[in-house]
Design a protein around this motif. Structure first.
Motif, PDB file in Angstrom:
ATOM      1  N   ASN C 283      36.298  -3.960  28.455  1.00 22.74           N
ATOM      2  CA  ASN C 283      37.363  -4.789  29.018  1.00 22.74           C
ATOM      3  C   ASN C 283      36.901  -6.222  29.168  1.00 22.74           C
ATOM      4  O   ASN C 283      35.748  -6.489  29.500  1.00 22.74           O
ATOM      5  CB  ASN C 283      37.829  -4.226  30.371  1.00 22.74           C
ATOM      6  CG  ASN C 283      37.106  -4.850  31.537  1.00 22.74           C
ATOM      7  OD1 ASN C 283      37.363  -6.007  31.881  1.00 22.74           O
ATOM      8  ND2 ASN C 283      36.177  -4.111  32.133  1.00 22.74           N
ATOM      9  N   MET C 284      37.818  -7.149  28.909  1.00 24.45           N
ATOM     10  CA  MET C 284      37.591  -8.573  29.152  1.00 24.45           C
ATOM     11  C   MET C 284      38.638  -9.085  30.144  1.00 24.45           C
ATOM     12  O   MET C 284      38.971 -10.269  30.154  1.00 24.45           O
ATOM     13  CB  MET C 284      37.642  -9.389  27.850  1.00 24.45           C
ATOM     14  CG  MET C 284      38.917  -9.261  27.065  1.00 24.45           C
ATOM     15  SD  MET C 284      38.913 -10.224  25.516  1.00 24.45           S
ATOM     16  CE  MET C 284      39.348 -11.873  26.112  1.00 24.45           C
ATOM     17  N   VAL C 285      39.126  -8.190  30.999  1.00 23.69           N
ATOM     18  CA  VAL C 285      40.266  -8.510  31.855  1.00 23.69           C
ATOM     19  C   VAL C 285      40.097  -8.112  33.308  1.00 23.69           C
ATOM     20  O   VAL C 285      40.849  -8.581  34.173  1.00 23.69           O
ATOM     21  CB  VAL C 285      41.546  -7.826  31.322  1.00 23.69           C
ATOM     22  CG1 VAL C 285      41.897  -8.374  29.945  1.00 23.69           C
ATOM     23  CG2 VAL C 285      41.391  -6.320  31.265  1.00 23.69           C
ATOM     24  N   ASP C 286      39.140  -7.253  33.606  1.00 24.95           N
ATOM     25  CA  ASP C 286      39.053  -6.737  34.971  1.00 24.95           C
ATOM     26  C   ASP C 286      38.174  -7.635  35.853  1.00 24.95           C
ATOM     27  O   ASP C 286      37.670  -8.663  35.410  1.00 24.95           O
ATOM     28  CB  ASP C 286      38.529  -5.300  34.940  1.00 24.95           C
ATOM     29  CG  ASP C 286      39.528  -4.346  34.281  1.00 24.95           C
ATOM     30  OD1 ASP C 286      40.740  -4.495  34.510  1.00 24.95           O
ATOM     31  OD2 ASP C 286      39.087  -3.469  33.512  1.00 24.95           O
ATOM     32  N   THR C 287      38.006  -7.219  37.079  1.00 20.24           N
ATOM     33  CA  THR C 287      37.242  -7.981  38.076  1.00 20.24           C
ATOM     34  C   THR C 287      35.846  -8.319  37.557  1.00 20.24           C
ATOM     35  O   THR C 287      35.330  -9.396  37.801  1.00 20.24           O
ATOM     36  CB  THR C 287      37.142  -7.155  39.377  1.00 20.24           C
ATOM     37  OG1 THR C 287      38.377  -6.478  39.589  1.00 20.24           O
ATOM     38  CG2 THR C 287      36.821  -8.040  40.537  1.00 20.24           C
ATOM     39  N   THR C 288      35.224  -7.375  36.889  1.00 23.64           N
ATOM     40  CA  THR C 288      34.047  -7.687  36.080  1.00 23.64           C
ATOM     41  C   THR C 288      34.327  -7.169  34.677  1.00 23.64           C
ATOM     42  O   THR C 288      35.177  -6.307  34.477  1.00 23.64           O
ATOM     43  CB  THR C 288      32.747  -7.034  36.618  1.00 23.64           C
ATOM     44  OG1 THR C 288      32.886  -5.609  36.537  1.00 23.64           O
ATOM     45  CG2 THR C 288      32.468  -7.433  38.058  1.00 23.64           C
ATOM     46  N   TYR C 289      33.621  -7.736  33.690  1.00 20.22           N
ATOM     47  CA  TYR C 289      33.782  -7.302  32.301  1.00 20.22           C
ATOM     48  C   TYR C 289      32.826  -6.146  32.024  1.00 20.22           C
ATOM     49  O   TYR C 289      31.710  -6.127  32.553  1.00 20.22           O
ATOM     50  CB  TYR C 289      33.468  -8.447  31.350  1.00 20.22           C
ATOM     51  CG  TYR C 289      34.233  -9.713  31.630  1.00 20.22           C
ATOM     52  CD1 TYR C 289      35.623  -9.717  31.666  1.00 20.22           C
ATOM     53  CD2 TYR C 289      33.576 -10.913  31.884  1.00 20.22           C
ATOM     54  CE1 TYR C 289      36.333 -10.886  31.934  1.00 20.22           C
ATOM     55  CE2 TYR C 289      34.265 -12.086  32.154  1.00 20.22           C
ATOM     56  CZ  TYR C 289      35.643 -12.064  32.180  1.00 20.22           C
ATOM     57  OH  TYR C 289      36.339 -13.212  32.448  1.00 20.22           O
ATOM     58  N   SER C 290      33.244  -5.195  31.175  1.00 26.01           N
ATOM     59  CA  SER C 290      32.391  -4.049  30.840  1.00 26.01           C
ATOM     60  C   SER C 290      32.071  -4.029  29.359  1.00 26.01           C
ATOM     61  O   SER C 290      32.984  -4.032  28.528  1.00 26.01           O
ATOM     62  CB  SER C 290      33.081  -2.738  31.225  1.00 26.01           C
ATOM     63  OG  SER C 290      33.278  -2.679  32.619  1.00 26.01           O
ATOM     64  N   LEU C 291      30.774  -4.003  29.052  1.00 24.44           N
ATOM     65  CA  LEU C 291      30.330  -3.900  27.668  1.00 24.44           C
ATOM     66  C   LEU C 291      29.500  -2.638  27.491  1.00 24.44           C
ATOM     67  O   LEU C 291      28.835  -2.194  28.441  1.00 24.44           O
ATOM     68  CB  LEU C 291      29.500  -5.128  27.256  1.00 24.44           C
ATOM     69  CG  LEU C 291      30.320  -6.263  26.619  1.00 24.44           C
ATOM     70  CD1 LEU C 291      31.243  -6.888  27.650  1.00 24.44           C
ATOM     71  CD2 LEU C 291      29.427  -7.315  26.005  1.00 24.44           C
ATOM     72  N   VAL C 292      29.543  -2.088  26.294  1.00 21.81           N
ATOM     73  CA  VAL C 292      28.815  -0.857  25.989  1.00 21.81           C
ATOM     74  C   VAL C 292      27.778  -1.126  24.918  1.00 21.81           C
ATOM     75  O   VAL C 292      28.113  -1.573  23.822  1.00 21.81           O
ATOM     76  CB  VAL C 292      29.785   0.241  25.482  1.00 21.81           C
ATOM     77  CG1 VAL C 292      29.030   1.532  25.186  1.00 21.81           C
ATOM     78  CG2 VAL C 292      30.888   0.485  26.499  1.00 21.81           C
ATOM     79  N   ALA C 293      26.515  -0.877  25.237  1.00 20.40           N
ATOM     80  CA  ALA C 293      25.438  -0.944  24.248  1.00 20.40           C
ATOM     81  C   ALA C 293      25.178   0.463  23.723  1.00 20.40           C
ATOM     82  O   ALA C 293      25.288   1.438  24.464  1.00 20.40           O
ATOM     83  CB  ALA C 293      24.180  -1.520  24.873  1.00 20.40           C
ATOM     84  N   LYS C 294      24.846   0.564  22.445  1.00 23.22           N
ATOM     85  CA  LYS C 294      24.796   1.881  21.809  1.00 23.22           C
ATOM     86  C   LYS C 294      23.663   1.984  20.796  1.00 23.22           C
ATOM     87  O   LYS C 294      23.330   1.012  20.124  1.00 23.22           O
ATOM     88  CB  LYS C 294      26.132   2.107  21.083  1.00 23.22           C
ATOM     89  CG  LYS C 294      26.292   3.452  20.415  1.00 23.22           C
ATOM     90  CD  LYS C 294      27.494   3.518  19.472  1.00 23.22           C
ATOM     91  CE  LYS C 294      28.812   3.293  20.177  1.00 23.22           C
ATOM     92  NZ  LYS C 294      29.962   3.863  19.386  1.00 23.22           N
TER      93      LYS C 294
END
Lengths: 304, 304, 304, 304
Positions: C283-294
């Protein structure tokens, strides 16, 4: 005293790829005439900036070749005096430019803010648009830079050699230290502000044409990582970066480096700035943000 | 005058889920005793913070129930006085915490900075560790908040109801305005700083225990979006967010909202703050960064 | 199989301060019914979200008490299956919320974007609003979290214990690992998305009510710093922070930590992820952004 | 087929201030030989990058003058093929450069990470350093740009005309669209990566020298705001900025602009990308970060 005017067209970049317009010697004091950020094209409250302005903004007077300046030196620019060369200043709202609007970087799908122009008369030390909008004459040079070795940088950009920092501390009585990266330094200046608040919120200060009296000097073989400023009472360093916390980190790191050069222990400097350091926002609107870290000489000069 | 001490263990969150420790009436002045950020566990230069400190930091005195406060009101907190309750303050370097280190958010693979403790003696209005590290007594409350309606927020966090803002403007003589979101407001305070520079660079100011004299009052049915501060000479608004430019945007937006409430046109306020606004960095080290936007009353009170 | 429905009103925070609605044993598989992010209040294209929605969004089913879970354990949540419990999904433009608009954090003076509602029919594995707007059924749980020890966190927030991450990898066939910080873990879930692109651009995915079949288990005495996800083919870690680069740093750091636990040298892991790691934006929209490393298991499982 | 080699010394900036090394016609296919990012100075595991590397990195082959290209045109660069011109690649840890270290922008007082060099042999379609560190040949050109009109930009920088984007999508089979800002376009390329993960985590991919076969063409009078990429299956746009969320905003905004050019309604495009858009991280290590927004042609080509 040598008077330097931009001959013909202005430069809109800090560039080694253009011919110097003047030469100065270390120790020399000169008068430099500067245009306003809009090249004096916006003159009336009814003007529409987006219809008038071309792609280039913030015209610079320069480059000025400083004799004997070599890469690795520090250029000293003492700001002796700033005089207005007209009796009015201008501010404006420009679409998608400023601190409380989306921009070409912080891009959104929203409509732009309305365009507006404010004209201020300069009289008796005050810039006056209306009863409410009237501010004291507190001039400084928004833009001062040396040329990069490799790049040519838009005059709208603050960077590690100065540039469009828009920090009110580059004012008469203070001294700016800039890294030299090309032979002759290639100094540029412009963008005189008749006054500005912290952050330059709407993106456009009280823009005015001016005559700036600057004294140049050199510290040989003294490389800098960022601009430094000295006032009668304080030492300062300028960080320019995005996001804004990176500008703060650079500014305070450079000030610590300066204190270490003065004989401080690094951790002691880190501690002192925690308790007595100043950190103010020059601009929150330009290509990078500029913050100024500061320590009063009263504290910096104490012996350990 | 009612004296409020934390009975038993301290709270480490701004929370409606804990029992009030005291009740105050609108108009009442009380004395509140606060712990330091480490609950007084760090007392010597040889202490190792990481070995001593538990998971919770920044103990708060509260919640204090303000009678008749209702969601949608504004809580007025007049900071009448701050007195030290011991004669020393402490600062420290804590691993992966501070402005010039990687942190648990700005995560890197680098080693932490060394741990350090500085103990300062308070004497004759100065906090003194050494010849170099000696700073004047300039106390303020680093942390003041009301409780959120939905959340419980760590006492280390600055947010839209105040919190760990670490802005030096919450000092004696000034007044803080906070939104009320739960019945009784649930006010917390703590984290007295005997002094601090802008940004609280290493993350730890001059931490001290204190007795704070605060006068509470209410503005009924007046919701706020962010904390506001009034000094004898200025109006201020606090923005807390990451990245730092968002904190700046919030602070200046809220100050514009305040000027609009005073009768200003929005664009006129945007313009005025561009030319005369102040913007300083409270903290660049906490969970969110806190910036303070300011306008002198001299300008805010002008008629249009 | 135990079926868990929220009795009475929903929770809008990840909180230890509310009563568990169900208890599960390690090894147990349960069916959990979830509301959509709007508590099913937006049902028609003509609805105006700002007129309908209250202050609380993203209702959660929970807390679910996991027997024998203790602080310092890792909660394993295997996502066995997700079934829709209605035949339509909803997306919307909500004022000052989303990726291409100013927000309450990135605050500007601009007008908001127009409000819009899109209703999608679910049929034959496709969500269809129109010829153009028709997308395959790719369900996942936007929100899963354990409760913090100290705080209560809004259900709109992604954080180090999960939360409103909105990463499409929390889908059937995958397993989520979350830190346990309170006895019983206090697991919450909700916010099923019938599908979503990377970043959840406008802020609202294909929101739907659902029945999620989850299997819970524990790893005793295994603390985590951030959520981890395992798919049949890959290991992943989730970072949630602002600015977005901090989310990236956290995600990759946690994945390196995981590889080190598997026997990798830290620098070798840093190098491998440079050459073969994946990094996607949840997400680039919430209170903090969430990124996934894989990293693909094919690479992670190689012997040194 | 014309073969283009850099005659003499390399360029380290995207600059109109240097002489073209070759001329190509629209429709022409040429072979361009590129150096690696270190100008092949790092060749052994025992090399110490900080002792070997000078101030300039990422040498570019160019400028290539594209006949009849004028400002306002779009330059089409079809990546036909990339062949290695040596049988090994190199990666390294360079002090204060990379994704999980402090840098000259995100400045801290911490020690740098250790220096390391990894040499990979290219054999049978794999780059192999060890059993664990062995990755498939997935070549792309890390750097492609046209020259700015006003500035000269360091070859380490990604910007709105391309540059050091380090996005794996500029690979054989795909087509890059770049804005033309000077007559002749002045195209540069270099920095071939034999492979790279998302984010280019440590800052240095699998650096190799290469022969790139590119076909050039023009769209006359078609200005672009950001680079676009077309693969057989998808449309993409690249955003380069700091903080990273700004890069995401630019990338998705430009992709919406592209869809609008194809006949989409803006809000419909915003909605579609919310549900089916891709967003990946090219680099999280360069002067600005580069993100790629994507939509499959299968969705983009649907009629309304």
């Amino acid at each position: 005293m040598q008077e330097i005017r931009q001959p013909g067209s202005y430069h809109y970049a800090f560039s080694r790829y253009v011919e110097p317009v003047a030469r100065v010697k270390p120790g020399e004091t000169v008068a430099i005439y500067t245009q306003d950020a809009f090249e004096s094209q916006i003159t009336r409250a009814t003007d529409q900036p987006s219809a008038i302005l071309g792609p280039y903004l913030n015209p610079q007077t320069g480059p000025i070749f400083v004799e004997s300046a070599e890469p690795g030196d520090t250029l000293i620019v003492q700001i002796v005096d700033i005089e207005p060369t007209r009796d009015w200043a201008v501010s404006a709202l420009i679409p998608y430019f400023g601190g409380l609007t989306s921009t070409r970087f912080t891009k959104t799908l929203q409509e732009s803010l309305p365009e507006r122009v404010w004209i201020y008369k300069l009289h008796d030390g005050w810039l006056t648009h209306s009863l409410r909008l009237s501010f004291p004459w507190r001039p400084f040079l928004g833009t001062m830079a040396t040329a990069p070795d490799l790049e040519a940088i838009s005059a709208l950009t603050p960077f590690d050699q100065g540039g469009n920092m828009d920090v009110p501390d580059t004012k008469p009585g203070n001294t700016l230290y800039l890294p030299v990266r090309v032979p002759g330094a290639y100094f540029f200046t412009g963008d005189c502000h008749a006054g500005q608040g912290d952050g330059e919120l709407c993106g456009v200060a009280l823009e005015i044409t001016a005559k700036a009296t600057l004294k140049f000097d050199l510290i040989k073989q003294k490389p800098l990582n960022a601009p430094r400023i000295e006032s009668p009472d304080a030492y300062m360093a300028v960080g320019s970066a995005r996001p804004m916390e990176d500008a703060a980190r650079i500014a305070y790191s450079e000030l610590i480096a300066w204190l270490v050069e003065m004989g401080w222990d690094q951790w002691e400097a880190y501690q002192a700035l925690t308790q007595i350091g100043g950190l103010s926002v020059g601009n929150m609107v330009d290509t990078t943000y500029s913050l100024v870290a500061k320590i009063a000489k009263e504290y910096a000069h104490r012996s350990s």
